[in-house]
Design a protein around this motif. Structure first.
Motif, PDB file in Angstrom:
ATOM      1  N   ARG A   1       0.804  -1.189  -0.044  1.00 16.79           N
ATOM      2  CA  ARG A   1       0.004  -0.144   0.119  1.00 16.79           C
ATOM      3  C   ARG A   1       0.848   1.271  -0.044  1.00 16.79           C
ATOM      4  O   ARG A   1       0.659   2.307  -0.645  1.00 16.79           O
ATOM      5  CB  ARG A   1      -0.838  -0.063   1.209  1.00 16.79           C
ATOM      6  N   GLU A   2       1.814   1.188   0.524  1.00 10.24           N
ATOM      7  CA  GLU A   2       2.782   2.434   0.723  1.00 10.24           C
ATOM      8  C   GLU A   2       3.591   2.735  -0.636  1.00 10.24           C
ATOM      9  O   GLU A   2       3.772   3.878  -1.172  1.00 10.24           O
ATOM     10  CB  GLU A   2       4.161   2.125   1.488  1.00 10.24           C
ATOM     11  N   ASN A   3       3.837   1.591  -1.609  1.00  7.18           N
ATOM     12  CA  ASN A   3       4.627   1.873  -2.931  1.00  7.18           C
ATOM     13  C   ASN A   3       3.315   1.820  -3.943  1.00  7.18           C
ATOM     14  O   ASN A   3       3.892   1.871  -5.058  1.00  7.18           O
ATOM     15  CB  ASN A   3       5.342   0.611  -3.211  1.00  7.18           C
ATOM     16  N   ILE A   4       2.218   1.730  -3.877  1.00  4.10           N
ATOM     17  CA  ILE A   4       1.134   1.908  -4.883  1.00  4.10           C
ATOM     18  C   ILE A   4       1.196   2.982  -5.679  1.00  4.10           C
ATOM     19  O   ILE A   4       1.167   2.906  -7.026  1.00  4.10           O
ATOM     20  CB  ILE A   4      -0.359   1.325  -4.467  1.00  4.10           C
ATOM     21  N   GLY A   5       1.163   4.174  -5.143  1.00  6.61           N
ATOM     22  CA  GLY A   5       1.619   5.433  -5.621  1.00  6.61           C
ATOM     23  C   GLY A   5       2.528   5.406  -6.514  1.00  6.61           C
ATOM     24  O   GLY A   5       2.547   5.867  -8.036  1.00  6.61           O
ATOM     25  N   GLU A   6       3.712   5.110  -6.143  1.00  7.13           N
ATOM     26  CA  GLU A   6       5.077   5.162  -6.883  1.00  7.13           C
ATOM     27  C   GLU A   6       4.894   4.139  -8.039  1.00  7.13           C
ATOM     28  O   GLU A   6       5.434   4.535  -9.362  1.00  7.13           O
ATOM     29  CB  GLU A   6       6.119   4.754  -6.237  1.00  7.13           C
ATOM     30  N   ALA A   7       4.185   3.078  -7.791  1.00  9.92           N
ATOM     31  CA  ALA A   7       4.022   1.970  -9.088  1.00  9.92           C
ATOM     32  C   ALA A   7       3.049   2.745  -9.979  1.00  9.92           C
ATOM     33  O   ALA A   7       3.373   2.512 -11.362  1.00  9.92           O
ATOM     34  CB  ALA A   7       3.558   0.808  -8.488  1.00  9.92           C
ATOM     35  N   LEU A   8       1.999   3.292  -9.728  1.00  8.68           N
ATOM     36  CA  LEU A   8       1.181   3.824 -10.587  1.00  8.68           C
ATOM     37  C   LEU A   8       1.650   5.072 -11.543  1.00  8.68           C
ATOM     38  O   LEU A   8       1.710   5.180 -12.589  1.00  8.68           O
ATOM     39  CB  LEU A   8      -0.242   4.466 -10.071  1.00  8.68           C
ATOM     40  N   VAL A   9       2.604   5.539 -10.711  1.00  8.49           N
ATOM     41  CA  VAL A   9       3.429   6.700 -11.578  1.00  8.49           C
ATOM     42  C   VAL A   9       4.454   6.121 -12.533  1.00  8.49           C
ATOM     43  O   VAL A   9       4.559   6.717 -13.506  1.00  8.49           O
ATOM     44  CB  VAL A   9       4.121   8.012 -10.437  1.00  8.49           C
ATOM     45  N   GLY A  10       5.086   5.067 -11.995  1.00  5.23           N
ATOM     46  CA  GLY A  10       5.886   4.532 -12.833  1.00  5.23           C
ATOM     47  C   GLY A  10       5.122   3.956 -14.267  1.00  5.23           C
ATOM     48  O   GLY A  10       5.860   4.028 -15.089  1.00  5.23           O
ATOM     49  N   LEU A  11       4.093   3.416 -13.846  1.00  7.10           N
ATOM     50  CA  LEU A  11       3.484   2.795 -15.065  1.00  7.10           C
ATOM     51  C   LEU A  11       2.936   3.690 -15.903  1.00  7.10           C
ATOM     52  O   LEU A  11       3.075   3.936 -17.235  1.00  7.10           O
ATOM     53  CB  LEU A  11       2.078   1.792 -14.467  1.00  7.10           C
ATOM     54  N   LEU A  12       2.551   4.948 -15.448  1.00 11.27           N
ATOM     55  CA  LEU A  12       2.095   6.209 -16.172  1.00 11.27           C
ATOM     56  C   LEU A  12       3.226   6.560 -17.155  1.00 11.27           C
ATOM     57  O   LEU A  12       3.032   6.907 -18.538  1.00 11.27           O
ATOM     58  CB  LEU A  12       1.515   7.302 -15.643  1.00 11.27           C
ATOM     59  N   VAL A  13       4.498   6.699 -16.593  1.00  9.58           N
ATOM     60  CA  VAL A  13       5.685   7.114 -17.269  1.00  9.58           C
ATOM     61  C   VAL A  13       5.946   6.267 -18.496  1.00  9.58           C
ATOM     62  O   VAL A  13       6.364   6.511 -19.592  1.00  9.58           O
ATOM     63  CB  VAL A  13       6.929   7.226 -16.391  1.00  9.58           C
ATOM     64  N   VAL A  14       5.929   4.874 -18.322  1.00  9.51           N
ATOM     65  CA  VAL A  14       6.193   4.028 -19.283  1.00  9.51           C
ATOM     66  C   VAL A  14       5.180   3.912 -20.312  1.00  9.51           C
ATOM     67  O   VAL A  14       5.605   3.873 -21.630  1.00  9.51           O
ATOM     68  CB  VAL A  14       6.285   2.538 -18.589  1.00  9.51           C
TER      69      VAL A  14
END
Length: 162
Positions: free
Chosen positions: A3-16
């Motif tokens: 849950r702490e890293n879900i925001g970072e994962a979504l931003v990374g996915l958006l960048v890709v």
């Protein structure tokens, strides 16, 4: 931890996803991505200055294709330009082409002038009725260096005979 890293994962996915979209957009705009069923023809120019892969091909100002490659013809030493025309454009076989620009500082493009033939160009055809690009600097140089007809040249003296 998830849950702490879900925001970072979504931003990374958006960048890709954005990077993939950008690569596809650039590929399409530079002529790398041809439309399926494109009519691939060759155009022979005496001078193709300013024409590169991805240069627009236009009819009456409307983009109808792009340049896919340039090679030097070893027999005539002219430039053989490979062009991919949109499949919905049926250009007459007796059409002519010229290298032109959008003004003094505008981009260069290939302009086709449709002919009157009922037979359309097909893949593999070659257009030889062409006009190459103008050398703007040479034209300006000729204008600037043009000797004036009413002034005597340096060192000349005006003599009159009675």
């Amino acid at each position: 931890m998830l849950r702490e890293n879900i925001g970072e994962a979504l931003v990374g996915l958006l960048v890709v996803i954005l990077a993939i979209w950008f690569v596809m957009f650039a590929w399409d705009r530079t002529g790398g991505g041809e439309r399926p069923g494109s009519t691939k023809i060759s155009v022979i120019f005496p001078n193709a200055s300013g024409v590169n892969t991805g240069t627009d091909v236009r009819i009456s100002g409307l983009k109808v294709g792009s340049v896919t490659g340039l090679t030097l013809d070893p027999q005539s030493y002219q430039v053989k330009v490979s062009v991919a025309l949109n499949p919905d454009v049926k250009l007459p076989a007796d059409s002519s082409a010229s290298v032109t620009s959008e003004g003094l500082l505008g981009s260069t493009f290939i302009a086709f002038t449709p002919g009157g033939s009922p037979t359309p160009l097909k893949t593999g055809d070659t257009v030889t009725d062409t006009q190459g690009s103008m050398d703007l600097m040479a034209l300006i140089g000729q204008f600037i260096n043009k000797p004036s007809s009413d002034k005597p040249a340096a060192g000349d003296t005006a003599t009159t005979t009675p």
